[in-house]
Design a protein around this motif. Structure first.
Motif, PDB file in Angstrom:
ATOM      1  N   GLN A 132       0.856  -1.183   0.000  1.00 49.82           N
ATOM      2  CA  GLN A 132       0.000   0.000   0.000  1.00 49.82           C
ATOM      3  C   GLN A 132       0.894   1.236   0.000  1.00 49.82           C
ATOM      4  OE1 GLN A 132      -1.791  -1.562   3.613  1.00 49.82           O
ATOM      5  NE2 GLN A 132      -3.813  -1.410   2.678  1.00 49.82           N
ATOM      6  N   ARG A 133       0.907   1.934  -1.100  1.00 50.24           N
ATOM      7  CA  ARG A 133       1.810   3.076  -1.225  1.00 50.24           C
ATOM      8  C   ARG A 133       1.104   4.360  -1.683  1.00 50.24           C
ATOM      9  NH1 ARG A 133       4.460   0.161   1.434  1.00 50.24           N
ATOM     10  NH2 ARG A 133       6.608  -0.559   1.065  1.00 50.24           N
ATOM     11  N   ILE A 134      -0.115   4.263  -2.188  1.00 52.09           N
ATOM     12  CA  ILE A 134      -0.820   5.445  -2.690  1.00 52.09           C
ATOM     13  C   ILE A 134      -2.188   5.500  -2.023  1.00 52.09           C
ATOM     14  CG2 ILE A 134      -1.696   6.633  -4.742  1.00 52.09           C
ATOM     15  CD1 ILE A 134       0.280   4.970  -6.411  1.00 52.09           C
ATOM     16  N   PHE A 135      -2.508   6.603  -1.351  1.00 54.60           N
ATOM     17  CA  PHE A 135      -3.788   6.683  -0.649  1.00 54.60           C
ATOM     18  C   PHE A 135      -4.187   8.147  -0.441  1.00 54.60           C
ATOM     19  CE2 PHE A 135      -0.233   5.841   2.190  1.00 54.60           C
ATOM     20  CZ  PHE A 135      -0.253   6.929   3.062  1.00 54.60           C
ATOM     21  N   HIS A 140      -8.721   9.148   8.615  1.00 54.32           N
ATOM     22  CA  HIS A 140      -8.915   7.742   8.971  1.00 54.32           C
ATOM     23  C   HIS A 140      -7.839   6.824   8.391  1.00 54.32           C
ATOM     24  CE1 HIS A 140     -10.886   7.925   4.987  1.00 54.32           C
ATOM     25  NE2 HIS A 140     -10.569   6.637   4.880  1.00 54.32           N
ATOM     26  N   ILE A 141      -6.923   7.362   7.615  1.00 57.74           N
ATOM     27  CA  ILE A 141      -5.843   6.540   7.045  1.00 57.74           C
ATOM     28  C   ILE A 141      -4.543   6.900   7.751  1.00 57.74           C
ATOM     29  CG2 ILE A 141      -4.553   5.935   4.971  1.00 57.74           C
ATOM     30  CD1 ILE A 141      -6.998   6.650   3.333  1.00 57.74           C
ATOM     31  N   ARG A 142      -4.046   5.937   8.547  1.00 58.39           N
ATOM     32  CA  ARG A 142      -2.833   6.181   9.338  1.00 58.39           C
ATOM     33  C   ARG A 142      -1.957   4.929   9.317  1.00 58.39           C
ATOM     34  NH1 ARG A 142      -1.972  11.381  10.331  1.00 58.39           N
ATOM     35  NH2 ARG A 142      -1.110  11.096  12.423  1.00 58.39           N
ATOM     36  N   PHE A 143      -0.701   5.144   9.662  1.00 63.25           N
ATOM     37  CA  PHE A 143       0.225   4.024   9.786  1.00 63.25           C
ATOM     38  C   PHE A 143       0.108   3.411  11.172  1.00 63.25           C
ATOM     39  CE2 PHE A 143       2.200   6.209   6.215  1.00 63.25           C
ATOM     40  CZ  PHE A 143       2.562   5.143   5.412  1.00 63.25           C
ATOM     41  N   VAL A 144       0.259   2.089  11.228  1.00 66.00           N
ATOM     42  CA  VAL A 144       0.172   1.331  12.476  1.00 66.00           C
ATOM     43  C   VAL A 144       1.368   0.385  12.540  1.00 66.00           C
ATOM     44  CG1 VAL A 144      -1.170  -0.367  13.756  1.00 66.00           C
ATOM     45  CG2 VAL A 144      -2.347   1.468  12.514  1.00 66.00           C
ATOM     46  N   GLY A 145       1.995   0.307  13.729  1.00 65.79           N
ATOM     47  CA  GLY A 145       3.094  -0.639  13.914  1.00 65.79           C
ATOM     48  C   GLY A 145       4.425   0.055  14.090  1.00 65.79           C
ATOM     49  N   SER A 146       5.073  -0.193  15.222  1.00 68.97           N
ATOM     50  CA  SER A 146       6.364   0.452  15.474  1.00 68.97           C
ATOM     51  C   SER A 146       7.450  -0.081  14.550  1.00 68.97           C
ATOM     52  CB  SER A 146       6.779   0.249  16.936  1.00 68.97           C
ATOM     53  OG  SER A 146       6.888  -1.134  17.230  1.00 68.97           O
ATOM     54  N   VAL A 151      -0.333   0.649   6.485  1.00 69.94           N
ATOM     55  CA  VAL A 151      -1.468   1.560   6.454  1.00 69.94           C
ATOM     56  C   VAL A 151      -2.736   0.817   6.874  1.00 69.94           C
ATOM     57  CG1 VAL A 151      -2.940   2.948   4.944  1.00 69.94           C
ATOM     58  CG2 VAL A 151      -0.463   3.008   4.664  1.00 69.94           C
ATOM     59  N   GLU A 152      -3.549   1.470   7.713  1.00 68.90           N
ATOM     60  CA  GLU A 152      -4.836   0.884   8.096  1.00 68.90           C
ATOM     61  C   GLU A 152      -5.958   1.909   7.955  1.00 68.90           C
ATOM     62  OE1 GLU A 152      -5.283  -1.174  11.742  1.00 68.90           O
ATOM     63  OE2 GLU A 152      -3.770  -2.703  11.268  1.00 68.90           O
ATOM     64  N   ASN A 153      -7.131   1.394   7.674  1.00 71.08           N
ATOM     65  CA  ASN A 153      -8.348   2.197   7.633  1.00 71.08           C
ATOM     66  C   ASN A 153      -8.942   2.206   9.043  1.00 71.08           C
ATOM     67  OD1 ASN A 153     -10.913   3.253   7.265  1.00 71.08           O
ATOM     68  ND2 ASN A 153     -11.704   1.416   6.246  1.00 71.08           N
ATOM     69  N   LEU A 154      -8.876   3.341   9.721  1.00 71.44           N
ATOM     70  CA  LEU A 154      -9.331   3.439  11.104  1.00 71.44           C
ATOM     71  C   LEU A 154     -10.753   3.982  11.212  1.00 71.44           C
ATOM     72  CD1 LEU A 154      -6.065   4.916  12.712  1.00 71.44           C
ATOM     73  CD2 LEU A 154      -6.719   2.515  12.419  1.00 71.44           C
ATOM     74  N   SER A 155     -11.447   4.097  10.095  1.00 71.52           N
ATOM     75  CA  SER A 155     -12.788   4.687  10.109  1.00 71.52           C
ATOM     76  C   SER A 155     -13.849   3.730  10.627  1.00 71.52           C
ATOM     77  CB  SER A 155     -13.170   5.125   8.687  1.00 71.52           C
ATOM     78  OG  SER A 155     -13.381   3.984   7.855  1.00 71.52           O
TER      79      SER A 155
END
Length: 491
Positions: A132-135, A140-146, A151-155
């Motif tokens: 996932q590189r283009i969004f 509601h679109i944020r990065f998750v994971g240290s 990218v995850e959809n948080l909506s």
């Protein structure tokens, strides 16, 4: 519509110029977040037209990338790593593709085909991913994971979608052999430290599998590959990776035949269109001496390769040797026509695959082909000027005159003595060898006094008599005159 190209970077002076060139094709702004570089990363970014921000590193890749998102002003974001760049054909397609889909209210972005290449040679490494590189730039679109952030959809809206990006390919140099083990050691240490604190996250097994496989700990790689394969949490577009790592780890650790076969059959059932698995299994079977089994797997794998291959697939690396081995099997069965066809298919996929060319040349020799016939056959497969060096070297042992034909067109040439031998002039080759030996002996005799005493003794044993004593023989007189000229500094 405005596009922001974003990247986080630390000591990326080597990669950043290429990233800037790639993003500049379509981006309205380029944002580089420096996480603590000690090289010229920030200066290169500014000189290339990027906006540069600094982020204090806290061992959290998602935090750094979300900081970069907060600086972006575009409607859409292209967020790659610094060691990724679009192919020359792909970069101009990015903006038109985004424009085509941007009006769809529920559409959030694209998944891009990523191909791993060697940063030093540009060769395909045989591994790919869908990333996932283009969004959209949206809350509601944020990065998750240290680590191994994504990218995850948080909506909470399951109706929002991402689709494969048609016609786009990213090249990635981060898995290059000279750097991948260091990166895997770093990632493994971070993963294990986090898990030791009781912080376990989805996709951990997948990433542990990759780290252990890269570090050649195949039992651990196989263990985590099974967990990743059987988990419901998998990176989008990389469902095949756990199957491939498990199968190859079992082979490399010398597991039982039944265990390897079971892993292969599970992989084939899960991904019946993937050519990698039968080609991997066929290679193992061939090397174990299970030739009938190998032949069947190779035929299945090559059929899938021809129908479904995508740039960077591992099948692209295995297919030439599979064709060559099928050619060998056909030759042993007395089917020379099928054998030649297999060797030619191997060479069309990989023209510099020397074993296939050598096998084809031997086949032609056994069939009674002459040098002009061989040259005519090779003209259908090769560029005479560009490939002359390679052809000359492979042909030398079987078709010497054809080898000389290509040697005359090569950028590097055989030695004079080798040319004499290829032309069948043994006397001239022998005379050349004698001349070289006499020249070497004369040099040793002329300058032997410069060596240590024990070395002079060993040298005296090796030198011919003509270098050591006065004789009426013409060759001895000639040698002594040569030694005298060398000792006196004249040719």
């Amino acid at each position: 519509m405005k596009i922001s190209a974003c990247v986080i970077a630390k000591n990326e002076a080597e990669n950043l110029p290429r990233w800037l060139r790639s993003m500049r094709v379509f981006a309205d702004e380029m944002i580089v977040v420096d996480t603590g570089s000690q090289d010229a990363t920030a200066e290169i970014a500014r000189a290339g037209g990027a906006r540069v921000f600094h982020f204090d590193w806290i061992n959290d890749f998602a935090a750094a990338k979300n900081f970069a998102l907060d600086q972006a002003q575009g409607d859409w974001v292209v967020f790659t790593d610094a060691d990724e760049y679009f192919t020359e054909e792909s970069a101009p397609r990015v903006r038109p593709l985004i424009e085509e889909y941007s009006g769809r209210s529920k559409f959030d972005g694209f998944i891009v085909h990523l191909v791993n290449i060697d940063m030093d040679t540009g060769a395909l490494l045989g591994t790919t991913a869908e990333v996932q590189r283009i969004f959209r730039r949206a809350p509601h679109i944020r990065f998750v994971g240290s680590i191994h952030e994504h990218v995850e959809n948080l909506s909470g809206d399951a109706g929002r979608e991402m689709a494969m990006a048609p016609g786009l390919t990213l090249y990635h140099t981060g898995y290059s052999p000279r750097i991948i083990k260091e990166k895997s050691r770093r990632d493994l240490a971070l993963l294990l430290a986090r898990r030791a604190r009781g912080e376990k996250k989805k996709l951990d097994e997948y990433h542990l599998m990759d780290c252990y496989y890269t570090l050649e700990d195949y039992p651990e790689a196989a263990h985590y590959a099974r967990l990743a394969r059987d988990s419901s949490d998998r990176p989008v577009g990389s469902e095949d990776r756990p199957h491939a790592v498990l199968l190859q780890s079992l082979i490399l650790m010398g597991a039982a035949d039944e265990e390897i076969t079971a892993a292969y059959e599970t992989a084939r059932d899960a991904l019946p269109k993937k050519a990698d698995f039968p080609l991997i299994y066929g290679t193992w079977a061939w090397e174990q001496g299970y030739f009938a089994c190998a032949r069947k797997a190779y035929q299945a794998g090559l059929h899938l390769h021809e129908e479904y291959y995508r740039e960077g697939d591992y099948s692209g690396i295995l297919a030439p040797s599979a064709y060559a081995r099928l050619g060998e099997a056909a030759a042993l069965a007395g089917d020379s026509e099928e054998a030649a066809a297999c060797y030619e298919r191997a060479l069309r996929l990989s023209p510099r695959y020397a074993p296939a060319l050598a096998a084809l040349v031997r086949l032609l020799h056994r069939a009674g082909a002459d040098d002009p016939t061989v040259i005519g056959t090779l003209r259908t497969l090769y560029d005479e000027e560009h490939d002359a060096d390679f052809l000359a070297s492979v042909l030398a042992g079987v078709f010497p005159r054809a080898s000389l034909y290509y040697d005359r067109r090569a950028s590097r040439h055989f030695s004079v003595r080798r040319r004499f031998l290829l032309a069948g002039d043994v006397n001239s080759a022998a005379a050349s060898l004698v001349e070289d030996m006499e020249r070497a002996a004369a040099l040793a005799a002329a300058y032997g006094g410069d060596f240590a005493p024990e070395s002079q003794g060993a040298l005296a044993l090796l030198l011919p008599d003509s270098c050591k004593e006065v004789s009426a023989a013409p060759e001895a007189a000639r040698m002594l005159r040569r030694i005298g000229r060398l000792a006196g500094g004249t040719a």
